[in-house]
Design a protein around this motif. Structure first.
Motif, PDB file in Angstrom:
ATOM      1  N   SER A 105       0.794  -1.442   0.082  1.00  0.00           N
ATOM      2  CA  SER A 105      -0.027  -0.062   0.157  1.00  0.00           C
ATOM      3  C   SER A 105       0.980   1.154  -0.020  1.00  0.00           C
ATOM      4  CB  SER A 105      -0.747  -0.136   1.267  1.00  0.00           C
ATOM      5  OG  SER A 105      -1.645  -1.161   1.207  1.00  0.00           O
ATOM      6  N   LEU A 106       2.179   1.169   0.547  1.00  0.00           N
ATOM      7  CA  LEU A 106       2.773   2.302   0.920  1.00  0.00           C
ATOM      8  C   LEU A 106       3.646   2.652  -0.583  1.00  0.00           C
ATOM      9  CD1 LEU A 106       4.533   1.677   4.419  1.00  0.00           C
ATOM     10  CD2 LEU A 106       3.157   3.662   3.669  1.00  0.00           C
ATOM     11  N   GLY A 107       4.031   1.575  -1.317  1.00  0.00           N
ATOM     12  CA  GLY A 107       4.507   1.420  -2.512  1.00  0.00           C
ATOM     13  C   GLY A 107       3.589   1.987  -3.522  1.00  0.00           C
ATOM     14  N   GLU A 108       1.937   1.459  -3.523  1.00  0.00           N
ATOM     15  CA  GLU A 108       1.281   2.321  -4.377  1.00  0.00           C
ATOM     16  C   GLU A 108       1.140   3.485  -4.242  1.00  0.00           C
ATOM     17  OE1 GLU A 108      -2.385  -0.126  -4.096  1.00  0.00           O
ATOM     18  OE2 GLU A 108      -1.127  -1.954  -4.371  1.00  0.00           O
ATOM     19  N   LEU A 109       0.857   4.099  -3.040  1.00  0.00           N
ATOM     20  CA  LEU A 109       0.714   5.556  -2.587  1.00  0.00           C
ATOM     21  C   LEU A 109       1.984   6.431  -2.871  1.00  0.00           C
ATOM     22  CD1 LEU A 109      -0.755   7.912  -0.983  1.00  0.00           C
ATOM     23  CD2 LEU A 109       0.508   6.993   1.091  1.00  0.00           C
ATOM     24  N   ALA A 110       3.048   5.854  -2.855  1.00  0.00           N
ATOM     25  CA  ALA A 110       4.326   6.533  -3.164  1.00  0.00           C
ATOM     26  C   ALA A 110       4.320   6.697  -4.730  1.00  0.00           C
ATOM     27  CB  ALA A 110       5.828   5.867  -3.000  1.00  0.00           C
ATOM     28  N   ASP A 111       3.903   5.598  -5.475  1.00  0.00           N
ATOM     29  CA  ASP A 111       3.888   5.952  -6.923  1.00  0.00           C
ATOM     30  C   ASP A 111       2.635   6.647  -7.329  1.00  0.00           C
ATOM     31  OD1 ASP A 111       5.749   3.930  -7.446  1.00  0.00           O
ATOM     32  OD2 ASP A 111       4.305   2.256  -7.625  1.00  0.00           O
ATOM     33  N   GLY A 112       1.692   6.823  -6.672  1.00  0.00           N
ATOM     34  CA  GLY A 112       0.683   7.855  -6.926  1.00  0.00           C
ATOM     35  C   GLY A 112       0.840   9.255  -7.052  1.00  0.00           C
ATOM     36  N   LEU A 113       1.731   9.700  -5.851  1.00  0.00           N
ATOM     37  CA  LEU A 113       2.108  10.807  -5.625  1.00  0.00           C
ATOM     38  C   LEU A 113       3.661  11.109  -5.984  1.00  0.00           C
ATOM     39  CD1 LEU A 113       0.870  11.005  -1.895  1.00  0.00           C
ATOM     40  CD2 LEU A 113      -0.065  12.064  -4.078  1.00  0.00           C
ATOM     41  N   GLY A 114       4.230  10.346  -6.743  1.00  0.00           N
ATOM     42  CA  GLY A 114       5.533  10.513  -7.479  1.00  0.00           C
ATOM     43  C   GLY A 114       6.700  10.672  -6.479  1.00  0.00           C
ATOM     44  N   LEU A 115       6.422   9.753  -5.410  1.00  0.00           N
ATOM     45  CA  LEU A 115       7.588   9.797  -4.355  1.00  0.00           C
ATOM     46  C   LEU A 115       8.265   8.429  -4.433  1.00  0.00           C
ATOM     47  CD1 LEU A 115       5.169  10.798  -1.287  1.00  0.00           C
ATOM     48  CD2 LEU A 115       6.847  12.289  -2.366  1.00  0.00           C
ATOM     49  N   LYS A 116       9.540   8.573  -4.121  1.00  0.00           N
ATOM     50  CA  LYS A 116      10.200   7.177  -3.880  1.00  0.00           C
ATOM     51  C   LYS A 116      10.179   6.430  -2.645  1.00  0.00           C
ATOM     52  CE  LYS A 116      14.463   9.689  -5.600  1.00  0.00           C
ATOM     53  NZ  LYS A 116      13.771  10.714  -5.165  1.00  0.00           N
ATOM     54  N   PHE A 117       9.910   5.129  -2.943  1.00  0.00           N
ATOM     55  CA  PHE A 117       9.778   4.141  -2.158  1.00  0.00           C
ATOM     56  C   PHE A 117      10.630   2.874  -2.190  1.00  0.00           C
ATOM     57  CE2 PHE A 117       6.951   0.511   0.084  1.00  0.00           C
ATOM     58  CZ  PHE A 117       7.914   0.761   1.450  1.00  0.00           C
ATOM     59  N   ASN A 118      11.504   2.670  -1.516  1.00  0.00           N
ATOM     60  CA  ASN A 118      12.681   1.343  -1.567  1.00  0.00           C
ATOM     61  C   ASN A 118      12.422   0.605  -0.532  1.00  0.00           C
ATOM     62  OD1 ASN A 118      14.745  -0.253  -1.957  1.00  0.00           O
ATOM     63  ND2 ASN A 118      15.944   1.277  -2.659  1.00  0.00           N
ATOM     64  N   MET A 119      11.806  -0.589  -0.629  1.00  0.00           N
ATOM     65  CA  MET A 119      11.504  -1.620   0.452  1.00  0.00           C
ATOM     66  C   MET A 119      13.023  -1.794   1.271  1.00  0.00           C
ATOM     67  SD  MET A 119       8.851  -2.526   1.499  1.00  0.00           S
ATOM     68  CE  MET A 119       9.130  -3.986   2.463  1.00  0.00           C
ATOM     69  N   ARG A 120      14.119  -1.872   0.656  1.00  0.00           N
ATOM     70  CA  ARG A 120      15.422  -2.147   1.609  1.00  0.00           C
ATOM     71  C   ARG A 120      15.517  -0.649   2.023  1.00  0.00           C
ATOM     72  NH1 ARG A 120      16.526  -3.604  -3.529  1.00  0.00           N
ATOM     73  NH2 ARG A 120      17.675  -1.988  -4.220  1.00  0.00           N
ATOM     74  N   GLY A 121      15.973  -0.842   3.327  1.00  0.00           N
ATOM     75  CA  GLY A 121      16.012   0.545   4.042  1.00  0.00           C
ATOM     76  C   GLY A 121      14.958   0.831   4.889  1.00  0.00           C
ATOM     77  N   PHE A 122      13.898   0.169   4.518  1.00  0.00           N
ATOM     78  CA  PHE A 122      12.794   0.296   5.620  1.00  0.00           C
ATOM     79  C   PHE A 122      12.469  -1.050   6.535  1.00  0.00           C
ATOM     80  CE2 PHE A 122      11.962   3.306   2.469  1.00  0.00           C
ATOM     81  CZ  PHE A 122      11.393   4.463   3.180  1.00  0.00           C
ATOM     82  N   GLY A 123      11.778  -0.787   7.621  1.00  0.00           N
ATOM     83  CA  GLY A 123      11.347  -1.919   8.277  1.00  0.00           C
ATOM     84  C   GLY A 123      12.313  -2.521   9.186  1.00  0.00           C
TER      85      GLY A 123
END
Length: 123
Positions: A105-123
């Motif tokens: 969901s965070l990935g989809e949100l980032a895509d929709g708003l033109g933000l970067k989201f890289n799973m590595r480095g999170f969590g």
């Protein structure tokens, strides 16, 4: 003052690390500050000295007190509503999605708003 990417990064990192909903004690009501020190998507952006328990139960988009607490914590609301949109969407992910779906969901949100989201480095 944090920009959209910084707000997103801080919240995404917090949610994925925490891995569970922040709720009020003895209830399933989502909380800015929940039991055991948990915080929701917006709660993690509110500084300790800006937080007050009376914020609980108030929705970010129609509560001046929640918005004031965020401003006091370095979040500026822009005139085009992008910050509010991001915060309400992040809150929605915390409040309504299964924890196992948070990352996608965070990935989809980032895509929709033109933000970067890289799973590595999170969590």
């Amino acid at each position: 003052v944090m920009n959209l990417q910084q707000i997103f990064d801080r919240t995404a990192s917090h949610l994925l690390k925490q891995g569970t909903q922040s709720v009020l004690e003895d209830s399933d009501t989502c909380a800015y500050r929940g039991q055991d020190g948990l915080m929701c998507a917006v709660g993690c952006l509110i500084n300790e000295d800006a937080y007050n328990w009376c914020l609980e139960g108030a929705s970010i988009d129609d509560s001046p007190s929640v918005q004031r607490a965020l401003r006091h914590s370095g979040i500026e609301f822009d005139t085009d509503g992008q910050v509010m949109l991001l915060l309400t969407r992040l809150q929605d992910i915390h409040d309504t999605k299964e924890e196992s779906d948070w990352a996608s969901s965070l990935g989809e949100l980032a895509d929709g708003l033109g933000l970067k989201f890289n799973m590595r480095g999170f969590g």
